[in-house]
Design a protein around this motif. Structure first.
Motif, PDB file in Angstrom:
ATOM      1  N   THR A  80       0.818  -1.217   0.000  1.00  0.00           N
ATOM      2  CA  THR A  80       0.000   0.000   0.000  1.00  0.00           C
ATOM      3  C   THR A  80       0.851   1.267   0.000  1.00  0.00           C
ATOM      4  O   THR A  80       0.319   2.365  -0.153  1.00  0.00           O
ATOM      5  N   ASN A  81       2.146   1.106   0.165  1.00  0.00           N
ATOM      6  CA  ASN A  81       3.067   2.234   0.015  1.00  0.00           C
ATOM      7  C   ASN A  81       3.379   2.397  -1.471  1.00  0.00           C
ATOM      8  O   ASN A  81       3.061   1.528  -2.281  1.00  0.00           O
ATOM      9  N   ILE A  82       4.025   3.494  -1.839  1.00  0.00           N
ATOM     10  CA  ILE A  82       4.390   3.691  -3.239  1.00  0.00           C
ATOM     11  C   ILE A  82       5.320   2.579  -3.704  1.00  0.00           C
ATOM     12  O   ILE A  82       5.204   2.064  -4.818  1.00  0.00           O
ATOM     13  N   HIS A  83       6.239   2.183  -2.838  1.00  0.00           N
ATOM     14  CA  HIS A  83       7.135   1.054  -3.080  1.00  0.00           C
ATOM     15  C   HIS A  83       7.316   0.294  -1.773  1.00  0.00           C
ATOM     16  O   HIS A  83       7.108   0.861  -0.698  1.00  0.00           O
ATOM     17  N   ALA A  84       7.718  -0.952  -1.884  1.00  0.00           N
ATOM     18  CA  ALA A  84       8.040  -1.743  -0.695  1.00  0.00           C
ATOM     19  C   ALA A  84       9.343  -2.497  -0.944  1.00  0.00           C
ATOM     20  O   ALA A  84       9.524  -3.118  -1.997  1.00  0.00           O
ATOM     21  N   GLU A 137       6.476  -5.627  16.035  1.00  0.00           N
ATOM     22  CA  GLU A 137       5.639  -4.482  15.673  1.00  0.00           C
ATOM     23  C   GLU A 137       6.066  -3.819  14.371  1.00  0.00           C
ATOM     24  O   GLU A 137       5.333  -3.006  13.818  1.00  0.00           O
ATOM     25  N   ARG A 138       7.238  -4.183  13.868  1.00  0.00           N
ATOM     26  CA  ARG A 138       7.739  -3.540  12.646  1.00  0.00           C
ATOM     27  C   ARG A 138       7.747  -4.457  11.428  1.00  0.00           C
ATOM     28  O   ARG A 138       7.622  -3.965  10.308  1.00  0.00           O
ATOM     29  N   TRP A 139       7.869  -5.766  11.603  1.00  0.00           N
ATOM     30  CA  TRP A 139       8.173  -6.652  10.486  1.00  0.00           C
ATOM     31  C   TRP A 139       7.152  -7.773  10.304  1.00  0.00           C
ATOM     32  O   TRP A 139       6.631  -8.322  11.270  1.00  0.00           O
ATOM     33  N   GLN A 158       8.578  -4.519   5.860  1.00  0.00           N
ATOM     34  CA  GLN A 158       8.123  -3.684   6.972  1.00  0.00           C
ATOM     35  C   GLN A 158       6.594  -3.578   6.947  1.00  0.00           C
ATOM     36  O   GLN A 158       5.988  -3.389   5.899  1.00  0.00           O
ATOM     37  N   ARG A 159       5.994  -3.712   8.111  1.00  0.00           N
ATOM     38  CA  ARG A 159       4.543  -3.744   8.215  1.00  0.00           C
ATOM     39  C   ARG A 159       3.902  -2.464   7.675  1.00  0.00           C
ATOM     40  O   ARG A 159       2.799  -2.487   7.117  1.00  0.00           O
ATOM     41  N   GLY A 160       4.599  -1.352   7.803  1.00  0.00           N
ATOM     42  CA  GLY A 160       4.069  -0.088   7.301  1.00  0.00           C
ATOM     43  C   GLY A 160       3.860  -0.064   5.800  1.00  0.00           C
ATOM     44  O   GLY A 160       3.049   0.710   5.286  1.00  0.00           O
ATOM     45  N   ASP A 161       4.586  -0.945   5.061  1.00  0.00           N
ATOM     46  CA  ASP A 161       4.428  -1.000   3.614  1.00  0.00           C
ATOM     47  C   ASP A 161       3.172  -1.761   3.201  1.00  0.00           C
ATOM     48  O   ASP A 161       2.792  -1.745   2.026  1.00  0.00           O
ATOM     49  N   LEU A 162       2.542  -2.443   4.168  1.00  0.00           N
ATOM     50  CA  LEU A 162       1.290  -3.153   3.911  1.00  0.00           C
ATOM     51  C   LEU A 162       0.162  -2.590   4.766  1.00  0.00           C
ATOM     52  O   LEU A 162      -0.850  -3.255   4.993  1.00  0.00           O
ATOM     53  N   ALA A 163       0.324  -1.368   5.237  1.00  0.00           N
ATOM     54  CA  ALA A 163      -0.644  -0.753   6.154  1.00  0.00           C
ATOM     55  C   ALA A 163      -1.939  -0.411   5.443  1.00  0.00           C
ATOM     56  O   ALA A 163      -2.042  -0.470   4.216  1.00  0.00           O
ATOM     57  N   LYS A 164      -2.934  -0.029   6.212  1.00  0.00           N
ATOM     58  CA  LYS A 164      -4.212   0.383   5.636  1.00  0.00           C
ATOM     59  C   LYS A 164      -4.011   1.612   4.757  1.00  0.00           C
ATOM     60  O   LYS A 164      -3.200   2.485   5.058  1.00  0.00           O
TER      61      LYS A 164
END
Length: 261
Positions: free
Chosen positions: A74-78, A108-110, A124-130
């Motif tokens: 969901t980020n521009i790139h992962a 919490e990060r991976w 990283q979990r943030g790259d698959l976030a809502k």
């Protein structure tokens, strides 16, 4: 049954089976495709939007079961890593929308994820976030991404590839090319004075051939990508801008408007 899955970040689809062939579109990581024809080291594929083109056979993985995942970039790139450490060099860079199969939450990060080839890596979990709510906010996060002829990924979109992606996010699957989108029977004709967020604007030549598309935002502005105006990147323009105002002296002197929502 054999399932054919793209295992590279982005692959150019060619009109003919050769490296020098004209680019007609793209396919990207995790997309399931159909094989139409084989020719030596090339295969002609059909992507999920019904578009056909040639890619190197090495771009595909053949699986007995489909690669299915409810998680996507969901980020521009992962960036994917061999171990959960962002100070390491990434193994691969994936575009927005690429699917990943999460197999374990590390902390919490991976996440640990399973790739189509069976390898397990980390993201990283943030790259698959809502994703952000609202079409306006969502569309603006792609500003500045390069314009790429035939582009269908966040490494670079073309005009219709970008609009197609926005509408897919909103739950509607549009055809691949701008002229196909304009001719789509689901789109109702609209008028300039009543345009609203999400309406599509199509530009055409003097003989009515559709060549460009953008999505209306608000207050006379629209979001699109083009190599025109010396700005080969995704940007917001105004309908009153000299390049886009539909003046009969312009390259695109005709405009049409469609409402799908």
């Amino acid at each position: 049954m054999i399932y054919h899955t793209i295992h590279l970040p982005v692959v150019d689809m060619k009109k003919t089976p050769q490296e020098s062939g004209e680019i007609v579109s793209q396919t990207y990581f995790s997309e399931h495709v159909l094989i139409k024809k084989h020719l030596k080291d090339w295969v002609e594929i059909i992507t999920t939007d019904g578009y056909a083109g040639w890619i190197p056979a090495s771009s595909l993985l053949n699986r007995e079961v489909p690669y299915i995942s409810k998680d996507k970039v969901t980020n521009i790139h992962a960036r994917l890593y061999d171990k959960p450490d962002a100070e390491e060099s990434p193994l691969i860079l994936l575009p927005y929308g690429a699917r990943l199969q999460v197999v374990e939450t590390i902390d919490e990060r991976w996440f640990k994820v399973l790739l189509p080839d069976g390898k397990q890596v980390f993201v990283q979990r943030g790259d698959l976030a809502k994703e952000p709510k609202g079409l306006l906010t969502f569309s603006k996060q792609f500003l500045g991404i390069p314009y790429v002829w035939g582009g269908r990924s966040s490494f670079g979109y073309d005009c219709s590839g970008f609009v197609q992606m926005l509408y897919q996010w909103a739950g509607m699957h549009l055809p691949r090319d701008s002229h196909m989108q304009c001719a789509d029977k689901r789109g109702r004709k609209a008028v300039l004075e009543e345009l609203g967020l999400g309406d599509l604007i199509f530009w055409g030549t003097s003989d009515g051939v559709i060549k460009h598309v953008g999505m209306y935002l608000e207050k006379d502005s629209f979001i699109h990508t083009s190599s025109r105006e010396g700005k080969p990147f995704l940007r917001i323009s105004q309908l009153s801008d000299a390049e886009w105002n539909g003046n009969k002296e312009n390259r695109f002197p005709t405009r049409e408007y469609r409402r799908f929502f």
